[in-house]
Enzyme design. Sequence first.
Site, PDB file in Angstrom:
ATOM      1  N   ARG A 164      40.393  37.430  49.883  1.00  0.00           N
ATOM      2  CA  ARG A 164      39.886  38.674  49.309  1.00  0.00           C
ATOM      3  C   ARG A 164      39.898  39.779  50.359  1.00  0.00           C
ATOM      4  O   ARG A 164      39.886  39.525  51.565  1.00  0.00           O
ATOM      5  CB  ARG A 164      38.456  38.486  48.801  1.00  0.00           C
ATOM      6  CG  ARG A 164      38.295  37.428  47.717  1.00  0.00           C
ATOM      7  CD  ARG A 164      36.830  37.284  47.332  1.00  0.00           C
ATOM      8  NE  ARG A 164      36.640  36.335  46.251  1.00  0.00           N
ATOM      9  CZ  ARG A 164      36.381  35.030  46.415  1.00  0.00           C
ATOM     10  NH1 ARG A 164      36.292  34.537  47.651  1.00  0.00           N
ATOM     11  NH2 ARG A 164      36.209  34.232  45.378  1.00  0.00           N
ATOM     12  N   LYS A 188      32.333  34.603  48.870  1.00  0.00           N
ATOM     13  CA  LYS A 188      31.145  35.043  48.142  1.00  0.00           C
ATOM     14  C   LYS A 188      29.988  34.105  48.435  1.00  0.00           C
ATOM     15  O   LYS A 188      30.141  32.888  48.458  1.00  0.00           O
ATOM     16  CB  LYS A 188      31.433  35.075  46.647  1.00  0.00           C
ATOM     17  CG  LYS A 188      32.428  36.158  46.240  1.00  0.00           C
ATOM     18  CD  LYS A 188      32.610  36.206  44.737  1.00  0.00           C
ATOM     19  CE  LYS A 188      33.541  37.337  44.330  1.00  0.00           C
ATOM     20  NZ  LYS A 188      33.735  37.410  42.863  1.00  0.00           N
ATOM     21  N   HIS A 267      43.738  43.178  45.702  1.00  0.00           N
ATOM     22  CA  HIS A 267      43.541  42.034  44.816  1.00  0.00           C
ATOM     23  C   HIS A 267      44.839  41.647  44.112  1.00  0.00           C
ATOM     24  O   HIS A 267      45.018  40.488  43.714  1.00  0.00           O
ATOM     25  CB  HIS A 267      42.459  42.346  43.779  1.00  0.00           C
ATOM     26  CG  HIS A 267      41.770  41.112  43.261  1.00  0.00           C
ATOM     27  ND1 HIS A 267      40.833  40.422  44.007  1.00  0.00           N
ATOM     28  CD2 HIS A 267      41.901  40.438  42.091  1.00  0.00           C
ATOM     29  CE1 HIS A 267      40.411  39.379  43.307  1.00  0.00           C
ATOM     30  NE2 HIS A 267      41.040  39.355  42.147  1.00  0.00           N
ATOM     31  N   ARG A 270      46.406  39.068  46.268  1.00  0.00           N
ATOM     32  CA  ARG A 270      45.705  37.791  46.100  1.00  0.00           C
ATOM     33  C   ARG A 270      46.150  37.125  44.795  1.00  0.00           C
ATOM     34  O   ARG A 270      46.396  35.918  44.744  1.00  0.00           O
ATOM     35  CB  ARG A 270      44.203  38.044  46.113  1.00  0.00           C
ATOM     36  CG  ARG A 270      43.330  36.833  45.786  1.00  0.00           C
ATOM     37  CD  ARG A 270      41.871  37.212  46.036  1.00  0.00           C
ATOM     38  NE  ARG A 270      40.935  36.340  45.361  1.00  0.00           N
ATOM     39  CZ  ARG A 270      40.479  35.185  45.828  1.00  0.00           C
ATOM     40  NH1 ARG A 270      40.928  34.736  46.995  1.00  0.00           N
ATOM     41  NH2 ARG A 270      39.600  34.471  45.154  1.00  0.00           N
ATOM     42  N   HIS A 293      37.566  29.652  44.525  1.00  0.00           N
ATOM     43  CA  HIS A 293      36.939  29.782  43.214  1.00  0.00           C
ATOM     44  C   HIS A 293      35.963  28.636  42.992  1.00  0.00           C
ATOM     45  O   HIS A 293      36.288  27.471  43.256  1.00  0.00           O
ATOM     46  CB  HIS A 293      37.991  29.764  42.102  1.00  0.00           C
ATOM     47  CG  HIS A 293      38.767  31.031  42.019  1.00  0.00           C
ATOM     48  ND1 HIS A 293      40.036  31.100  41.468  1.00  0.00           N
ATOM     49  CD2 HIS A 293      38.471  32.295  42.416  1.00  0.00           C
ATOM     50  CE1 HIS A 293      40.478  32.349  41.536  1.00  0.00           C
ATOM     51  NE2 HIS A 293      39.550  33.081  42.107  1.00  0.00           N
ATOM     52  N   TYR A 302      42.908  33.484  36.436  1.00  0.00           N
ATOM     53  CA  TYR A 302      43.393  34.316  37.527  1.00  0.00           C
ATOM     54  C   TYR A 302      44.897  34.214  37.688  1.00  0.00           C
ATOM     55  O   TYR A 302      45.571  35.189  37.998  1.00  0.00           O
ATOM     56  CB  TYR A 302      42.695  33.862  38.807  1.00  0.00           C
ATOM     57  CG  TYR A 302      42.903  34.742  39.991  1.00  0.00           C
ATOM     58  CD1 TYR A 302      43.930  34.490  40.895  1.00  0.00           C
ATOM     59  CD2 TYR A 302      42.083  35.838  40.217  1.00  0.00           C
ATOM     60  CE1 TYR A 302      44.122  35.293  41.987  1.00  0.00           C
ATOM     61  CE2 TYR A 302      42.260  36.643  41.310  1.00  0.00           C
ATOM     62  CZ  TYR A 302      43.285  36.364  42.202  1.00  0.00           C
ATOM     63  OH  TYR A 302      43.464  37.174  43.283  1.00  0.00           O
TER      64      TYR A 302
END
Length: 322
Positions: A164, A188, A267, A270, A293, A302
């Site tokens: 990211r 994250k 993004h 990615r 993820h 995605y």
Amino acid sequence: MLREERGASAHTLRAYGREVRGFAEYLGETLGEGTDIRKVEHTHIRSYLAVLFDRGLTKASVARALAAVRSWFKWLARSGYVTSNPASLVSTPKLPKHLPRVPGIEELNRVLNSLGKARISSSHPSAKMRRTDGAPRVDGDPEAAAWPARDRVIFELLYGSGIRNSELCGLDLASILWGDDAIRVFGKGRKERLVPLGDEATAAIREYLPERKERLEAAGKGKLVHDGPLLMNLRARGGCRLTTRSVGRIVKQIALSRGLAADVHPHTLRHAFGTHMLEEGADLRAIQEMLGHERLSTTQRYTQLTVGQVQRVYEETHPRAR
């Protein structure tokens, strides 16, 4: 709680704070200031979402507001301020599934190869007097495509490792595990994972590091050479770390100058990483692990199968296709 327990980013903290304050203001207007939070019901939340729609907000924006309110009430219930979470009874607006157009493998290879050429041309004595990639700079942003060696690293890591934008900017020099051909990434919630470091990205970083060292020492910040951020800003301001906003502008500027679509952003690279690996036969769970993820369903949304891949799989596996 968001900051200390979940390790939420500053962007998430600002967004959630903004959404919860907006809902609190609505409650003050409709129920009166000082109303007991325990009197709030799911009908009040639905009415608030209707107000947001009336203001012209998109489904995605309304869904984000609901997510913040739902998270807030979950914390209130856990902390004993309310007995239940009324937001759990409110359905999230159904969002349209938009799969962004991903540049093809050859397109991105062409861009990455051109960045290597731009790096070489920047060493020419006249490079200081001209743009190294022949493209105009983004107004008001001196960072945009202004440092070929660094910008090549940005593209090689975003596309080559699938990380990211925030993870890229959070990398320190110590994040590179040279002996393992990997980089340590904090995603994250500050979740740590190791991501493969390809040969091209390794070469780009090694070519960039001497320039990084020279700029840091010239700015009197030599202590950051070994312990500082991997990607530094052009003028060595503050802690010298490049921001996600600048990375976005750099990517867009280079994409436009190389003939890619105007909506290409970090993004997109990615997304291209996952899509191209899937096209080449990579296991979906392996892609999930590399992308960081939490749920496989996220990876499935995605990535996108191309018509060509579907046709190829059918022809190779179905007995009636041969």
